[in-house]
Design a protein around this motif. Structure first.
Motif, short mmCIF file in Angstrom:
data_model
loop_
_atom_site.label_atom_id
_atom_site.label_comp_id
_atom_site.label_asym_id
_atom_site.label_seq_id
_atom_site.Cartn_x
_atom_site.Cartn_y
_atom_site.Cartn_z
N MET A 60 0.83 -1.21 0.00
CA MET A 60 0.00 0.00 0.00
C MET A 60 0.87 1.26 0.00
SD MET A 60 -0.92 2.55 2.40
CE MET A 60 -0.86 1.75 4.01
N LEU A 61 1.94 1.26 0.80
CA LEU A 61 2.81 2.43 0.88
C LEU A 61 3.59 2.64 -0.42
CD1 LEU A 61 4.09 1.88 4.52
CD2 LEU A 61 2.51 3.66 3.75
N LEU A 62 4.00 1.55 -1.07
CA LEU A 62 4.67 1.67 -2.36
C LEU A 62 3.72 2.26 -3.41
CD1 LEU A 62 6.62 -1.72 -2.46
CD2 LEU A 62 7.59 0.57 -2.16
N TRP A 63 2.45 1.90 -3.32
CA TRP A 63 1.46 2.48 -4.23
C TRP A 63 1.28 3.97 -3.92
CZ3 TRP A 63 -3.20 4.82 -2.95
CH2 TRP A 63 -4.06 5.11 -4.02
N LEU A 64 1.20 4.33 -2.63
CA LEU A 64 0.94 5.71 -2.24
C LEU A 64 2.10 6.64 -2.61
CD1 LEU A 64 -0.99 7.66 -0.83
CD2 LEU A 64 0.13 7.09 1.34
N GLU A 65 3.35 6.16 -2.47
CA GLU A 65 4.48 7.05 -2.76
C GLU A 65 4.59 7.39 -4.25
OE1 GLU A 65 8.14 5.18 -1.64
OE2 GLU A 65 8.14 3.78 -3.34
N ASN A 66 3.90 6.64 -5.09
CA ASN A 66 3.95 6.90 -6.53
C ASN A 66 2.79 7.75 -7.03
OD1 ASN A 66 6.23 5.34 -8.00
ND2 ASN A 66 5.48 3.89 -6.46
N ARG A 67 1.92 8.23 -6.10
CA ARG A 67 0.81 9.09 -6.52
C ARG A 67 1.34 10.48 -6.84
NH1 ARG A 67 -1.58 5.93 -8.62
NH2 ARG A 67 0.21 4.66 -8.07
N LEU A 138 -5.94 15.57 -1.11
CA LEU A 138 -6.83 15.01 -2.13
C LEU A 138 -6.01 14.40 -3.27
CD1 LEU A 138 -9.40 17.96 -2.30
CD2 LEU A 138 -9.44 15.95 -0.81
N TYR A 139 -6.13 13.08 -3.42
CA TYR A 139 -5.42 12.35 -4.47
C TYR A 139 -6.45 11.87 -5.48
CZ TYR A 139 -1.55 12.01 -1.10
OH TYR A 139 -0.54 12.27 -0.19
N ARG A 204 7.82 19.37 0.20
CA ARG A 204 8.39 18.07 -0.16
C ARG A 204 7.28 17.04 -0.34
NH1 ARG A 204 12.30 17.92 4.93
NH2 ARG A 204 10.41 18.89 5.72
N ALA A 205 7.50 16.12 -1.25
CA ALA A 205 6.51 15.08 -1.56
C ALA A 205 7.24 13.76 -1.80
CB ALA A 205 5.68 15.46 -2.79
N ASP A 240 10.70 14.43 -3.77
CA ASP A 240 10.54 15.51 -4.74
C ASP A 240 10.20 16.79 -4.01
OD1 ASP A 240 11.06 14.05 -7.04
OD2 ASP A 240 8.96 13.46 -7.31
N THR A 241 10.47 17.91 -4.66
CA THR A 241 10.04 19.22 -4.16
C THR A 241 9.04 19.79 -5.15
OG1 THR A 241 12.19 19.59 -3.09
CG2 THR A 241 10.78 21.50 -3.43
#
Length: 503
Positions: A60-67, A138-139, A204-205, A240-241
């Protein structure tokens, strides 16, 4: 219509504060998407241990970090007054590196050595009710994203396990849900959207690899003390920034700045009296810009460079603001205990509306070395001015309070009526590109013939550009939130009048 994943954190303190800071140590607002991701990672690790985490939460976290970077809906805020408090300085690690080797430090620490003073400047969240204590991330969820259904339940559980955001004292309650686009648009708060440009708030993201980097950093922290001594924990670098801007925040203009230097390398650099020569310096820079733009690759040379049509008439209509602004910058001099003083013109700035950066880049490459000509004589040369120049930064920084160095020309007749004058001045800010909501939220607005800055002359002493007339005043304005310069307002804003500097 695609759905929206809404991750919500609600501050639990009756008077909410947020203590997170950016890389530079400045107060951060809104809390960054990376900070939210770290909070969810922490909650997931605490809820699912060892092999359970790898099989349940990690995908789930690997999916979220790629949003893609989310929109953020946040409450209004203000930055609190800085204060200092005493905190442990973590210097015991240096002593512990000796102890693990069975040795004693060469210089034992005293209790006073283990404390340091820390400057704290919290963000104070303005709330009127419980609903306004919430932050929403909001994603967008694409219809083709089949993975989301797999991770939805785990993500909701992890979000509801979040207890802190920022420092440990920033206690929150987390939640996650799926909303329609219409419901997401109706959430209460200021809406921050990812945006490009130098005027944006940098947050940061997470990105691909952030989760793995967080795990490596945690491992380095656990093993920072060993028989080989103390190993500093490296900072997180995999993120990322992303630039963010509020919906109501005006996009800052693109600009390039120059120093005026002498034509004769052995002579001192020239300076020009602001009241008498502001309009002239602006005209000289406009002429120099026109000279280097003879091979202008864009379709709007006359209107963008000179502010008129091909037949010489003034541009009007919706696109009338699509033109260069030529802004002489009077020096702001620091004079010890006497404060700051507005001096002579030694710098100039050329600005373009947001989204016209390619035109600024065109003249950035061609204007350096150009002469400023008047009466067939070169008055000076334009040379590139670094963005780090202190005086320049007073005109281009992000600030709430601004005051004029050259007076604003009123866009109409005020009939000496204060209420009408206030309406005209607010109209001038709207005409200069500010959203009506930003102008309506101005917390302080004052005007007078006398300058608000030492060294600024009476407004009536500033020579007006040709074909411009009207009452003129010096102005001081305080916005509800910081606004980035350059800032020029009023009928003379394209030709050096109505220029503001940050206080």
């Amino acid at each position: 219509m695609p759905d929206v994943l809404c991750i919500t954190v609600r501050f639990l303190d009756p008077l909410p504060q947020f203590h997170g800071r950016t890389n530079g140590g400045e107060p951060e607002w809104p809390p960054s998407p990376l900070r939210l991701f770290q909070a969810i990672v922490d909650a997931a690790v605490s809820r699912w241990r060892s092999h359970t985490f790898d099989g349940c939460a990690k995908p789930m976290l690997l999916w979220l970090e790629n949003r893609q970077a989310p929109q953020i809906v946040a409450p209004n805020y203000s930055v609190g007054t800085p204060f200092r408090l005493s905190v442990p300085n973590n210097d015991l690690d240096s002593s512990a590196s000796f102890w693990v080797r069975g040795a004693e430090p060469a210089k034992p620490h005293r209790p006073a050595d283990l404390r340091t003073m820390k400057v704290v400047r919290p963000v104070r969240v303005h709330t009127k009710n419980e609903t306004e204590k919430s932050l929403h991330y909001l994603y967008p969820i694409a219809d083709t994203d089949s993975e989301f259904a797999t991770h939805k339940e785990t993500l909701v559980t992890a979000a509801r396990s979040v207890t802190h955001l920022g420092w440990g004292v920033d206690m929150v309650a987390g939640d996650a849900r799926v909303l329609s686009e219409e419901d997401a648009a109706n959430l209460t708060g200021e809406r921050w959207r990812p945006a490009a440009g130098a005027s944006t708030t940098q947050l940061r993201a997470p990105r691909a690899g952030t989760l793995n980097a967080l795990a490596q950093k945690h491992e380095a922290f656990l093993n920072r003390l060993s028989a080989d001594g103390f190993k500093p924990v490296p900072p997180l670098t995999v993120f990322d920034t992303v630039g963010y801007r509020r919906d109501t925040e005006p996009a800052a203009r693109e600009w390039v700045a120059f120093r005026i230097t002498s034509v004769d390398p052995d002579a001192p650099n020239p300076s020009f009296d602001a009241p008498a020569r502001c309009r002239d310096v602006a005209a000289w820079v406009r002429h120099a810009t026109g000279e280097v733009c003879q091979n202008w690759p864009f379709p709007d040379f006359a209107s963008f460079v000179h502010g008129h049509t091909e037949n010489g008439s003034q541009t009007k209509g919706e696109r009338a603001d699509e033109r260069f602004m030529y802004l002489p910058l009077p020096s702001i001099e620091r004079r010890g205990d006497r404060g700051e003083h507005v001096g002579a013109i030694r710098r100039v700035l050329v600005a373009a509306p947001p989204g016209f950066g390619e035109r600024i880049e065109w003249i950035r490459r061609r204007l350096p070395g150009q002469e400023l000509v008047w009466d067939n004589r070169a008055q000076g040369l334009l040379n590139a001015l670094p963005d780090s120049d202190w005086v320049l930064q007073r005109y281009t920084e992000n600030a709430q309070t601004w005051s004029t160095v050259t007076p604003v020309i009123w866009p109409g007749h005020d009939d000496h009526n204060p209420e009408k004058a206030a309406r005209l001045l607010r109209k001038a800010f709207v005409d200069a590109g500010f959203a009506r909501a930003v102008v309506d939220a101005i917390t302080e607005l004052d005007w007078r013939p006398v300058g608000f800055r030492a060294g600024a002359e009476l407004a009536s002493r500033y020579a007006l550009p040709d074909r411009l007339s009207g009452r003129r005043y010096h102005v001081r304005v305080r916005f509800a939130h910081p606004v980035r310069g350059p800032l020029a307002v009023g009928a003379g804003r394209y030709r050096g009048l109505g220029v503001f500097a940050a206080e």
